[in-house]
Design a protein around this motif. Structure first.
Motif, mmCIF file in Angstrom:
data_model
loop_
_atom_site.group_PDB
_atom_site.id
_atom_site.type_symbol
_atom_site.label_atom_id
_atom_site.label_comp_id
_atom_site.label_asym_id
_atom_site.label_seq_id
_atom_site.Cartn_x
_atom_site.Cartn_y
_atom_site.Cartn_z
ATOM 1 N N ALA A 1 0.835 -1.203 0.000
ATOM 2 C CA ALA A 1 0.000 0.000 0.000
ATOM 3 C C ALA A 1 0.870 1.254 0.000
ATOM 4 C CB ALA A 1 -0.932 -0.001 1.210
ATOM 5 N N MET A 2 1.921 1.258 0.827
ATOM 6 C CA MET A 2 2.818 2.410 0.869
ATOM 7 C C MET A 2 3.557 2.578 -0.449
ATOM 8 S SD MET A 2 2.226 3.836 3.749
ATOM 9 C CE MET A 2 3.510 5.074 3.724
ATOM 10 N N HIS A 3 3.936 1.461 -1.075
ATOM 11 C CA HIS A 3 4.552 1.529 -2.400
ATOM 12 C C HIS A 3 3.590 2.182 -3.392
ATOM 13 C CE1 HIS A 3 8.418 -0.766 -2.590
ATOM 14 N NE2 HIS A 3 8.015 -1.135 -1.396
ATOM 15 N N THR A 4 2.316 1.792 -3.311
ATOM 16 C CA THR A 4 1.307 2.342 -4.206
ATOM 17 C C THR A 4 1.207 3.865 -4.054
ATOM 18 O OG1 THR A 4 0.020 0.289 -4.101
ATOM 19 C CG2 THR A 4 -1.147 2.268 -4.814
ATOM 20 N N ALA A 5 1.235 4.333 -2.811
ATOM 21 C CA ALA A 5 1.128 5.772 -2.552
ATOM 22 C C ALA A 5 2.346 6.528 -3.070
ATOM 23 C CB ALA A 5 0.953 6.020 -1.055
ATOM 24 N N VAL A 6 3.544 6.019 -2.776
ATOM 25 C CA VAL A 6 4.768 6.691 -3.229
ATOM 26 C C VAL A 6 4.855 6.672 -4.754
ATOM 27 C CG1 VAL A 6 7.290 6.634 -3.193
ATOM 28 C CG2 VAL A 6 6.013 6.239 -1.081
ATOM 29 N N ASP A 7 4.530 5.528 -5.364
ATOM 30 C CA ASP A 7 4.540 5.437 -6.830
ATOM 31 C C ASP A 7 3.584 6.460 -7.444
ATOM 32 O OD1 ASP A 7 6.316 3.352 -6.600
ATOM 33 O OD2 ASP A 7 4.867 1.772 -7.083
ATOM 34 N N TYR A 8 2.420 6.600 -6.838
ATOM 35 C CA TYR A 8 1.416 7.535 -7.344
ATOM 36 C C TYR A 8 1.938 8.967 -7.293
ATOM 37 C CZ TYR A 8 -2.966 10.203 -7.466
ATOM 38 O OH TYR A 8 -3.948 11.114 -7.767
ATOM 39 N N LYS B 1 9.979 15.202 -3.246
ATOM 40 C CA LYS B 1 10.148 15.510 -1.818
ATOM 41 C C LYS B 1 8.861 15.107 -1.110
ATOM 42 C CE LYS B 1 13.044 19.489 -3.009
ATOM 43 N NZ LYS B 1 13.124 20.964 -2.997
ATOM 44 N N ILE B 2 8.872 13.905 -0.549
ATOM 45 C CA ILE B 2 7.664 13.301 0.023
ATOM 46 C C ILE B 2 7.885 13.029 1.506
ATOM 47 C CG2 ILE B 2 6.059 11.357 -0.117
ATOM 48 C CD1 ILE B 2 7.014 10.970 -3.031
ATOM 49 N N TYR C 1 5.050 9.904 -7.093
ATOM 50 C CA TYR C 1 6.213 9.996 -7.992
ATOM 51 C C TYR C 1 5.750 10.233 -9.426
ATOM 52 C CZ TYR C 1 10.836 8.928 -9.901
ATOM 53 O OH TYR C 1 12.068 9.004 -10.543
ATOM 54 N N SER C 2 4.652 9.556 -9.815
ATOM 55 C CA SER C 2 4.124 9.724 -11.178
ATOM 56 C C SER C 2 3.603 11.134 -11.417
ATOM 57 C CB SER C 2 3.007 8.704 -11.445
ATOM 58 O OG SER C 2 1.818 9.048 -10.734
ATOM 59 N N LEU C 3 3.278 11.838 -10.328
ATOM 60 C CA LEU C 3 2.821 13.222 -10.430
ATOM 61 C C LEU C 3 3.986 14.210 -10.357
ATOM 62 C CD1 LEU C 3 -0.374 13.129 -8.152
ATOM 63 C CD2 LEU C 3 -0.277 13.139 -10.661
#
Length: 331
Positions: free
Chosen positions: A154-161, A169-170, A163-165
């Motif tokens: 789930a955390m990978h999904t959020a960071v990937d999302y 700096k997250i 990053y795609s935007l």
């Protein structure tokens, strides 16, 4: 004097067995006859003798649920969805927020058919051989069937999302308590995802709320904003934490998502009701509830039919709290 099935049979002019089948919604009884019997039963105030039914069927048609807290929004939402799913299976639910042992002792006295457990600190004390049990969360070190909601993915999904935007700096604002394996999994998942993308991880990218409530998210974010905050996106560790994040950002005159994007764990409908509707991630709450209840029902019927680990896939629910990062912020 209480009304019995035999009384209803006499009034309806049918056999005792026909009344019994009609009251149990059997397809063997014609629709007109069934409606007539149900109408009479309702008019005379018939109440089923559940104790007698239990002796015959050897089932109580009751599920016990052990829950440590109902104070936060996301757990309460899941609790409601589980109850709805249990009702769809024509079962009832008993909720206990007492300690594990006393809850199980009570459920055994009530002869419940199965138990759903949410007590991540005491799994070693559970024995599914005495009563069917299931849980959800993290699949590690469990001796009962687990619905694993895949926190790290789930955390990978959020960071990937993000990053795609274009976000580089997250910041993750969450509870990093070592005694809560669910929060620990989120922490590890964030770190792995950031390293995968070659993104920096410093004290400003990991903010420990030391709790899961609204005020924990609010105070942690307020301190972050006073410490040279420069991230373009924030990931909140839970619905309540994220509600606090939003309040702190708005008090500091940040505009979401123009100045900073915010995304939250807990894929629940209430995200749309926050003062800024939040994009969220995680396994949808309806799906979690369905898998938990279906697994327990299958386990009650046949323990060998249920895998001990079922891993669900998280998803993004997009609202309007995330936007593309400004070009100048992308390194």
């Amino acid at each position: 004097m209480s009304i019995t099935i035999k009384d209803i049979a006499s009034l309806a002019g049918v056999s005792y067995s026909t009344v019994s089948k009609a009251l149990n919604d059997s397809p063997l009884v014609r629709s007109e006859t069934k409606q007539k019997i149900l109408k009479i039963a309702n008019e005379v105030g018939y109440e089923p003798n559940y104790a007698a039914q239990q002796l015959v069927s050897k089932q109580s048609k009751v599920i016990g649920l052990i829950w440590p807290t109902v104070e936060r929004v996301a757990p309460s939402t899941l609790l409601t969805k589980i109850n709805e799913e249990i009702s769809r299976h024509s079962y009832s639910m008993i909720l206990s927020i007492s300690p594990l042992k006393s809850s199980l002792d009570m459920f055994k006295r009530f002869n419940v058919d199965g138990v759903i457990v949410f007590d991540e600190q005491n799994y070693e004390r559970l024995d599914a051989s005495s009563i069917p049990m299931v849980t959800y969360g993290v699949a590690k070190n469990k001796n009962i069937p687990v619905i694993d909601v895949n926190y790290q993915e789930a955390m990978h999904t959020a960071v990937d999302y993000l990053y795609s935007l274009g976000h580089r700096k997250i910041t993750f604002v969450g509870d990093f308590s070592l005694d809560d394996e669910r929060q620990t999994e989120k922490y590890y998942g964030f770190n792995r995802a950031m390293k995968k993308h070659g993104l920096p991880i410093s004290s400003n990218h990991l903010v420990n709320t030391a709790g899961l409530d609204w005020y924990d998210g609010y105070t942690a974010t307020s301190k972050l904003l006073k410490s040279g905050f420069c991230s373009t996106a924030i990931i909140g560790g839970s619905y309540d934490i994220s509600a606090g994040i939003v309040r702190a950002l708005r008090e500091a005159n940040y505009i979401i998502p123009k100045d900073v994007s915010v995304i939250s764990y807990d894929n629940i409908p209430q995200m749309a009701n926050l003062e800024v509707p939040l994009t969220s991630f995680g396994v949808p709450v309806d799906q979690i509830a369905k898998y938990i209840v279906t697994t327990l029902m299958d386990f009650i019927q046949d323990k060998d039919s249920v895998p001990y680990v079922q891993t669900l896939q998280p998803a993004i629910n997009e609202l309007n709290s995330c936007a593309h990062a400004a070009v100048s912020s992308i390194e």
